[in-house]
Motif scaffolding. Structure first.
Motif, PDB file in Angstrom:
ATOM      1  N   THR A  39       0.788  -1.190  -0.056  1.00 11.45           N
ATOM      2  CA  THR A  39       0.034  -0.171  -0.021  1.00 11.45           C
ATOM      3  C   THR A  39       1.015   1.197  -0.143  1.00 11.45           C
ATOM      4  N   CYS A  40       1.800   1.217   0.953  1.00 11.75           N
ATOM      5  CA  CYS A  40       2.750   2.401   0.969  1.00 11.75           C
ATOM      6  C   CYS A  40       3.577   2.601  -0.418  1.00 11.75           C
ATOM      7  N   ARG A  41       4.120   1.424  -0.992  1.00 14.27           N
ATOM      8  CA  ARG A  41       4.730   1.580  -2.297  1.00 14.27           C
ATOM      9  C   ARG A  41       3.728   2.148  -3.585  1.00 14.27           C
ATOM     10  N   GLU A  42       2.715   1.738  -3.408  1.00 13.58           N
ATOM     11  CA  GLU A  42       1.764   2.213  -4.374  1.00 13.58           C
ATOM     12  C   GLU A  42       1.468   3.710  -4.274  1.00 13.58           C
ATOM     13  N   GLY A  43       1.277   4.261  -2.845  1.00  6.12           N
ATOM     14  CA  GLY A  43       1.075   5.329  -2.486  1.00  6.12           C
ATOM     15  C   GLY A  43       2.206   6.297  -2.992  1.00  6.12           C
ATOM     16  N   LEU A  44       3.400   5.741  -2.469  1.00  7.21           N
ATOM     17  CA  LEU A  44       4.663   6.406  -2.867  1.00  7.21           C
ATOM     18  C   LEU A  44       4.900   6.583  -4.520  1.00  7.21           C
ATOM     19  N   GLY A  45       4.670   5.626  -5.163  1.00  7.31           N
ATOM     20  CA  GLY A  45       4.788   5.764  -6.480  1.00  7.31           C
ATOM     21  C   GLY A  45       3.864   6.809  -6.952  1.00  7.31           C
ATOM     22  N   LYS A  46       2.553   6.771  -6.753  1.00  2.00           N
ATOM     23  CA  LYS A  46       1.639   7.843  -7.095  1.00  2.00           C
ATOM     24  C   LYS A  46       1.958   9.361  -6.664  1.00  2.00           C
ATOM     25  N   ALA A  47       2.370   9.649  -5.545  1.00  2.00           N
ATOM     26  CA  ALA A  47       2.974  10.706  -5.079  1.00  2.00           C
ATOM     27  C   ALA A  47       4.211  11.218  -5.871  1.00  2.00           C
ATOM     28  N   GLN A  48       5.157  10.255  -6.265  1.00  2.34           N
ATOM     29  CA  GLN A  48       6.200  10.721  -6.944  1.00  2.34           C
ATOM     30  C   GLN A  48       5.923  10.779  -8.470  1.00  2.34           C
ATOM     31  N   ALA A  49       4.912  10.325  -8.804  1.00  4.59           N
ATOM     32  CA  ALA A  49       4.462  10.872 -10.259  1.00  4.59           C
ATOM     33  C   ALA A  49       3.926  12.182 -10.212  1.00  4.59           C
ATOM     34  N   HIS A  50       3.050  12.314  -9.176  1.00  2.80           N
ATOM     35  CA  HIS A  50       2.366  13.514  -9.040  1.00  2.80           C
ATOM     36  C   HIS A  50       3.282  14.675  -8.891  1.00  2.80           C
ATOM     37  N   GLN A  51       4.274  14.648  -8.121  1.00  6.79           N
ATOM     38  CA  GLN A  51       5.324  15.598  -7.830  1.00  6.79           C
ATOM     39  C   GLN A  51       6.215  15.846  -9.104  1.00  6.79           C
ATOM     40  N   SER A  52       6.458  14.755  -9.886  1.00  6.39           N
ATOM     41  CA  SER A  52       7.149  14.965 -11.186  1.00  6.39           C
ATOM     42  C   SER A  52       6.404  15.853 -12.197  1.00  6.39           C
ATOM     43  N   GLU A  53       5.098  15.643 -12.017  1.00  2.42           N
ATOM     44  CA  GLU A  53       4.334  16.395 -12.989  1.00  2.42           C
ATOM     45  C   GLU A  53       3.965  17.568 -12.582  1.00  2.42           C
ATOM     46  N   SER A  54       4.085  18.071 -11.271  1.00  2.00           N
ATOM     47  CA  SER A  54       3.638  19.564 -10.871  1.00  2.00           C
ATOM     48  C   SER A  54       5.123  20.315 -11.007  1.00  2.00           C
ATOM     49  N   ASN A  55       6.233  19.601 -10.806  1.00  2.37           N
ATOM     50  CA  ASN A  55       7.281  20.649 -11.164  1.00  2.37           C
ATOM     51  C   ASN A  55       7.492  21.853 -10.454  1.00  2.37           C
ATOM     52  N   ASP A  56       6.602  22.187  -9.745  1.00  2.00           N
ATOM     53  CA  ASP A  56       6.678  23.733  -9.108  1.00  2.00           C
ATOM     54  C   ASP A  56       7.226  23.825  -7.640  1.00  2.00           C
ATOM     55  N   GLY A  57       7.729  22.532  -7.008  1.00  3.64           N
ATOM     56  CA  GLY A  57       8.160  22.625  -5.647  1.00  3.64           C
ATOM     57  C   GLY A  57       6.948  22.767  -4.721  1.00  3.64           C
TER      58      GLY A  57
END
Length: 162
Positions: free
Chosen positions: A100-118
């Motif tokens: 569950t944590c791996r899935e959540g982390l993967g989604k959070a990292q993908a979202h962070q990569s997309e946002s690129n605004d810190g």
């Protein structure tokens, strides 16, 4: 589901009695906060807490798609089972919490990569899931150590610090 969806009803004396959590502060916090995220909290239950109500709550959280609370609850159940010596139940719970944590982390990292605004919210989400995964991996390592699976425990500990 309908009972726990209604915050006032979910926190009522009959429901708390039915779930066998009345008087257990951490479980009460989970039920009280089941309709919203509790933020950062301790991921374990007090010693001797009943598992039946927590298992029912896990089903409800899964049906709602509340991954944060699901991860916390799986970790808590794993620790509760380990405390009772029921390692055959504890290990799958911990593995589920890690996944569950791996899935959540993967989604959070993908979202962070997309946002690129810190975005601070993205960073907090990544930190939440990273911390959760490390805690769950470490807990699984401890359980494996107790059961004599030293190689598996060593692998988990290495994974947790990587």
């Amino acid at each position: 589901d309908n009972v726990l969806a209604d915050h006032e009803l979910a926190c009522s004396e009959p429901v708390l009695t039915f779930l066998q959590i009345h008087g257990h502060e951490t479980e009460e916090k989970i039920v009280f906060g089941s309709s919203h995220d509790l933020g950062r909290q301790i991921w374990d239950m007090p010693a001797g807490a009943p598992t039946d109500g927590v298992e029912q709550l896990l089903d409800t959280l899964r049906s709602r798609g509340d991954k944060r609370q699901e991860g916390r609850t799986l970790n808590c159940l794993g620790l509760m089972y380990a405390e009772r010596g029921a390692h055959e139940k504890a290990i799958p719970m911990m593995q589920g919490a890690i996944e569950t944590c791996r899935e959540g982390l993967g989604k959070a990292q993908a979202h962070q990569s997309e946002s690129n605004d810190g975005d601070d919210e993205c960073a907090e989400e990544v930190e939440f899931w990273t911390t959760g995964m490390v805690v769950c991996i470490s807990n699984l390592g401890c359980i494996l150590t107790k059961t004599g699976h030293l190689q598996g425990a060593l692998e988990r500990f290495r994974e947790g610090v990587a």
